[in-house]
Write a protein that holds these residues in place. Sequence first.
Motif, PDB file in Angstrom:
ATOM      1  N   LEU A 311       0.781  -1.218   0.011  1.00  0.00           N
ATOM      2  CA  LEU A 311       0.039   0.023   0.024  1.00  0.00           C
ATOM      3  C   LEU A 311       0.638   1.315  -0.108  1.00  0.00           C
ATOM      4  O   LEU A 311       0.215   2.382   0.046  1.00  0.00           O
ATOM      5  CB  LEU A 311      -0.862  -0.203   1.213  1.00  0.00           C
ATOM      6  CG  LEU A 311      -1.947  -1.005   1.281  1.00  0.00           C
ATOM      7  CD1 LEU A 311      -2.867  -0.995   2.587  1.00  0.00           C
ATOM      8  CD2 LEU A 311      -2.887  -1.353  -0.029  1.00  0.00           C
ATOM      9  N   MET A 312       2.036   1.073  -0.075  1.00  0.00           N
ATOM     10  CA  MET A 312       3.120   2.254  -0.103  1.00  0.00           C
ATOM     11  C   MET A 312       3.171   2.994  -1.359  1.00  0.00           C
ATOM     12  O   MET A 312       2.916   4.252  -1.510  1.00  0.00           O
ATOM     13  CB  MET A 312       4.524   1.953   0.420  1.00  0.00           C
ATOM     14  CG  MET A 312       5.375   3.098   0.401  1.00  0.00           C
ATOM     15  SD  MET A 312       6.887   2.716   1.263  1.00  0.00           S
ATOM     16  CE  MET A 312       7.689   1.426   0.097  1.00  0.00           C
ATOM     17  N   ARG A 313       3.237   2.055  -2.551  1.00  0.00           N
ATOM     18  CA  ARG A 313       3.108   3.010  -3.941  1.00  0.00           C
ATOM     19  C   ARG A 313       1.924   3.463  -4.230  1.00  0.00           C
ATOM     20  O   ARG A 313       1.881   4.601  -4.631  1.00  0.00           O
ATOM     21  CB  ARG A 313       3.649   1.689  -4.862  1.00  0.00           C
ATOM     22  CG  ARG A 313       3.632   2.198  -6.315  1.00  0.00           C
ATOM     23  CD  ARG A 313       4.146   1.289  -7.131  1.00  0.00           C
ATOM     24  NE  ARG A 313       4.122   1.692  -8.467  1.00  0.00           N
ATOM     25  CZ  ARG A 313       4.669   1.037  -9.617  1.00  0.00           C
ATOM     26  NH1 ARG A 313       5.380  -0.128  -9.268  1.00  0.00           N
ATOM     27  NH2 ARG A 313       4.516   1.571 -10.680  1.00  0.00           N
ATOM     28  N   PRO A 314       0.774   3.092  -3.833  1.00  0.00           N
ATOM     29  CA  PRO A 314      -0.370   3.695  -4.199  1.00  0.00           C
ATOM     30  C   PRO A 314      -0.476   4.911  -3.453  1.00  0.00           C
ATOM     31  O   PRO A 314      -1.061   6.085  -3.887  1.00  0.00           O
ATOM     32  CB  PRO A 314      -1.598   2.589  -3.684  1.00  0.00           C
ATOM     33  CG  PRO A 314      -0.960   1.351  -4.060  1.00  0.00           C
ATOM     34  CD  PRO A 314       0.491   1.606  -3.820  1.00  0.00           C
ATOM     35  N   MET A 315      -0.100   5.097  -2.118  1.00  0.00           N
ATOM     36  CA  MET A 315      -0.188   6.262  -1.571  1.00  0.00           C
ATOM     37  C   MET A 315       1.021   7.163  -1.955  1.00  0.00           C
ATOM     38  O   MET A 315       0.471   8.515  -2.179  1.00  0.00           O
ATOM     39  CB  MET A 315       0.035   6.057  -0.097  1.00  0.00           C
ATOM     40  CG  MET A 315       0.003   7.234   1.021  1.00  0.00           C
ATOM     41  SD  MET A 315      -1.647   8.080   0.818  1.00  0.00           S
ATOM     42  CE  MET A 315      -2.426   7.094   2.057  1.00  0.00           C
ATOM     43  N   LEU A 316       1.691   6.924  -2.603  1.00  0.00           N
ATOM     44  CA  LEU A 316       2.799   7.744  -3.107  1.00  0.00           C
ATOM     45  C   LEU A 316       2.333   8.321  -4.348  1.00  0.00           C
ATOM     46  O   LEU A 316       2.439   9.519  -4.747  1.00  0.00           O
ATOM     47  CB  LEU A 316       4.273   7.334  -3.225  1.00  0.00           C
ATOM     48  CG  LEU A 316       5.360   6.997  -1.995  1.00  0.00           C
ATOM     49  CD1 LEU A 316       6.252   6.087  -2.297  1.00  0.00           C
ATOM     50  CD2 LEU A 316       5.476   8.439  -1.426  1.00  0.00           C
ATOM     51  N   GLU A 317       1.804   7.342  -5.090  1.00  0.00           N
ATOM     52  CA  GLU A 317       1.280   8.018  -6.401  1.00  0.00           C
ATOM     53  C   GLU A 317       0.055   9.046  -6.279  1.00  0.00           C
ATOM     54  O   GLU A 317      -0.260  10.099  -6.929  1.00  0.00           O
ATOM     55  CB  GLU A 317       0.736   6.830  -7.403  1.00  0.00           C
ATOM     56  CG  GLU A 317       1.823   5.889  -7.877  1.00  0.00           C
ATOM     57  CD  GLU A 317       1.396   4.770  -8.578  1.00  0.00           C
ATOM     58  OE1 GLU A 317       0.242   4.299  -8.342  1.00  0.00           O
ATOM     59  OE2 GLU A 317       2.186   3.982  -9.332  1.00  0.00           O
ATOM     60  N   ARG A 318      -0.817   8.869  -5.153  1.00  0.00           N
ATOM     61  CA  ARG A 318      -2.028   9.679  -4.737  1.00  0.00           C
ATOM     62  C   ARG A 318      -1.187  10.972  -4.516  1.00  0.00           C
ATOM     63  O   ARG A 318      -1.781  12.036  -4.568  1.00  0.00           O
ATOM     64  CB  ARG A 318      -2.776   8.876  -3.767  1.00  0.00           C
ATOM     65  CG  ARG A 318      -3.947   9.753  -3.386  1.00  0.00           C
ATOM     66  CD  ARG A 318      -4.751   9.081  -2.377  1.00  0.00           C
ATOM     67  NE  ARG A 318      -5.612   9.864  -1.893  1.00  0.00           N
ATOM     68  CZ  ARG A 318      -6.979   9.912  -2.635  1.00  0.00           C
ATOM     69  NH1 ARG A 318      -7.209   9.387  -3.628  1.00  0.00           N
ATOM     70  NH2 ARG A 318      -7.859  10.723  -2.173  1.00  0.00           N
ATOM     71  N   THR A 319      -0.224  10.970  -3.830  1.00  0.00           N
ATOM     72  CA  THR A 319       0.409  12.125  -3.278  1.00  0.00           C
ATOM     73  C   THR A 319       0.904  13.002  -4.351  1.00  0.00           C
ATOM     74  O   THR A 319       0.835  14.184  -4.346  1.00  0.00           O
ATOM     75  CB  THR A 319       1.535  11.685  -2.277  1.00  0.00           C
ATOM     76  OG1 THR A 319       1.242  11.078  -1.061  1.00  0.00           O
ATOM     77  CG2 THR A 319       2.058  13.087  -1.447  1.00  0.00           C
ATOM     78  N   ARG A 320       1.698  12.247  -5.336  1.00  0.00           N
ATOM     79  CA  ARG A 320       1.885  13.046  -6.617  1.00  0.00           C
ATOM     80  C   ARG A 320       0.968  13.729  -7.346  1.00  0.00           C
ATOM     81  O   ARG A 320       0.989  14.978  -7.906  1.00  0.00           O
ATOM     82  CB  ARG A 320       2.831  12.041  -7.292  1.00  0.00           C
ATOM     83  CG  ARG A 320       3.367  12.621  -8.603  1.00  0.00           C
ATOM     84  CD  ARG A 320       4.079  11.651  -9.524  1.00  0.00           C
ATOM     85  NE  ARG A 320       3.323  10.686 -10.003  1.00  0.00           N
ATOM     86  CZ  ARG A 320       3.710   9.874 -11.049  1.00  0.00           C
ATOM     87  NH1 ARG A 320       5.056   9.624 -11.394  1.00  0.00           N
ATOM     88  NH2 ARG A 320       3.096   8.720 -11.202  1.00  0.00           N
ATOM     89  N   SER A 321      -0.405  12.994  -7.243  1.00  0.00           N
ATOM     90  CA  SER A 321      -1.327  13.571  -8.077  1.00  0.00           C
ATOM     91  C   SER A 321      -1.750  14.795  -7.308  1.00  0.00           C
ATOM     92  O   SER A 321      -2.249  15.738  -7.720  1.00  0.00           O
ATOM     93  CB  SER A 321      -2.352  12.628  -8.471  1.00  0.00           C
ATOM     94  OG  SER A 321      -3.033  12.160  -7.082  1.00  0.00           O
ATOM     95  N   LEU A 322      -1.656  14.634  -6.010  1.00  0.00           N
ATOM     96  CA  LEU A 322      -2.130  15.983  -5.140  1.00  0.00           C
ATOM     97  C   LEU A 322      -1.199  17.136  -5.193  1.00  0.00           C
ATOM     98  O   LEU A 322      -1.484  18.306  -5.265  1.00  0.00           O
ATOM     99  CB  LEU A 322      -2.187  15.239  -3.610  1.00  0.00           C
ATOM    100  CG  LEU A 322      -2.718  16.450  -2.515  1.00  0.00           C
ATOM    101  CD1 LEU A 322      -4.016  16.818  -2.880  1.00  0.00           C
ATOM    102  CD2 LEU A 322      -2.769  16.010  -1.323  1.00  0.00           C
ATOM    103  N   LEU A 323       0.140  16.737  -4.826  1.00  0.00           N
ATOM    104  CA  LEU A 323       1.228  17.942  -4.938  1.00  0.00           C
ATOM    105  C   LEU A 323       1.968  18.186  -6.187  1.00  0.00           C
ATOM    106  O   LEU A 323       2.448  19.061  -6.064  1.00  0.00           O
ATOM    107  CB  LEU A 323       2.523  17.503  -3.659  1.00  0.00           C
ATOM    108  CG  LEU A 323       1.731  17.092  -2.376  1.00  0.00           C
ATOM    109  CD1 LEU A 323       2.678  16.649  -1.560  1.00  0.00           C
ATOM    110  CD2 LEU A 323       0.952  18.062  -1.715  1.00  0.00           C
ATOM    111  N   GLY A 324       1.900  17.305  -7.091  1.00  0.00           N
ATOM    112  CA  GLY A 324       2.455  17.511  -8.342  1.00  0.00           C
ATOM    113  C   GLY A 324       3.762  16.948  -8.489  1.00  0.00           C
ATOM    114  O   GLY A 324       4.603  17.082  -9.405  1.00  0.00           O
ATOM    115  N   ARG A 325       4.199  16.131  -7.221  1.00  0.00           N
ATOM    116  CA  ARG A 325       5.748  15.740  -7.087  1.00  0.00           C
ATOM    117  C   ARG A 325       5.840  14.733  -6.137  1.00  0.00           C
ATOM    118  O   ARG A 325       4.736  14.795  -5.339  1.00  0.00           O
ATOM    119  CB  ARG A 325       6.680  16.849  -6.787  1.00  0.00           C
ATOM    120  CG  ARG A 325       6.566  17.510  -5.367  1.00  0.00           C
ATOM    121  CD  ARG A 325       7.492  18.647  -5.268  1.00  0.00           C
ATOM    122  NE  ARG A 325       7.154  19.262  -3.733  1.00  0.00           N
ATOM    123  CZ  ARG A 325       6.534  19.971  -3.257  1.00  0.00           C
ATOM    124  NH1 ARG A 325       5.531  20.524  -4.102  1.00  0.00           N
ATOM    125  NH2 ARG A 325       6.599  20.185  -1.867  1.00  0.00           N
TER     126      ARG A 325
END
Length: 443
Positions: A311-325
Amino acid sequence: MMADEELFGELPEQAKPRAGAEPVGAPRLREPMRDQIELRAVDIESLIGQEHPARVIWAYVEGLDLSELEDRVKARENTPGHPPPSPRLLLALWLYATSDGVGSARALDRLCESHDVYRWLCGGVSMNYHTLSDFRVGCADLLDRLLSEHLAALSKAGLVDLEKLTQDGVRIRANAGTGSFRREATLDRQMAQAQAVVEELKREVDADPEASNRRIRAARERAARERSERVQAAQAALAEIKRKRKQLDEKGGNGKKPKEARASTTDPQARVMKMADAGFRPAYNVQVASAAGELIVVTVDVDNNGSDRGLMRPMLERTRSLLGRFPRRHLVDGGFCSAEDIEWAHSEGIDIYCPPTQSRSGVDPYLPRHGDGPGVLAWRARMASEDGKAQYRARTICECIHARWRNWDLRQLTVRGIEKVRAVVLWYALTNNILQGHHLAKP
């Protein structure tokens, strides 16, 4: 001014009580009379203090653009229709109710009439629990946007650092009983029974000429149809569980003989998970990403997988879509670590801080192993260093967010389904950030 004698005339003189004399007659007392109607003048503005959290929440809500909700209101000027409560008021009520541990629309409706803080928020506007309940679970997209905008404002003010994030999961009890989980054979039997009841009631409604009996049977038919839909959803959930188990078996399994798959007819999306007290109950796995060292939530997600692994990778990808990085550093506990995710994060330029699993054979977990990729090798060296261990200590602060939510009575959900559960968790995340952001902004 007229003399007392002219105004009142001849009045009999009252006898003075004699010392030591026994009292004569029944005593005269002031007794409570609760059957009288009383009109009271109340200054609503003075019901709460100037530093009350409700004022902090209202100040935040006042500055929001809620035109997307106001555009849905059908009551317009010079047109008929009863005006609904302001979306701004509904938002403020649920934000404060969340911080007050109130998770029931009926309870909130009662508090709006009896509690001074909620009366101050309402300002004379009446409420009903249907409106409150629908608003709570129906605006997840709005809460997502508000969470992102508030986070951006905190970052712009320099109050949070989004280069280093932490992730942790908390299992929250689902609104389903353990006895609601059924095996495939039971679900098939219940489905056949429910469909037979629906068909029988349809025939009775069509053939019955009496309107009252027809309404009663129509209600029974609706209940049977809803029961059938829940069983059907449980069957679909059971098929999904079997599919995931098959994929796990193809990868080699986990060495344990799986029990026969079961799904809940109350909340098909809930899963039985191991809780913090080592017991097993229906629950959801709520994932929270937060700024390391601060009690500020970056984003949340809800999963029905009992394990944090993967579940770490899905959260990081969600964070990128939110913060742009992506963040530069990501801190997680040992339950999230998988070599595949660590290699992927290394390729994206993310340093993962996660303690390695201790080997049963006693081998030093920080030593390189056969088959380690460049990302895993860098991770082992990082976690073996004193600087890596010092960086990882900031992860413990994120546990305080879960503790605060527990204090706000987020122990068992009152809604069903992942989407509604996510909406409820977003209320807690936004409320946390508003109050914590106000605390950080104080000089």
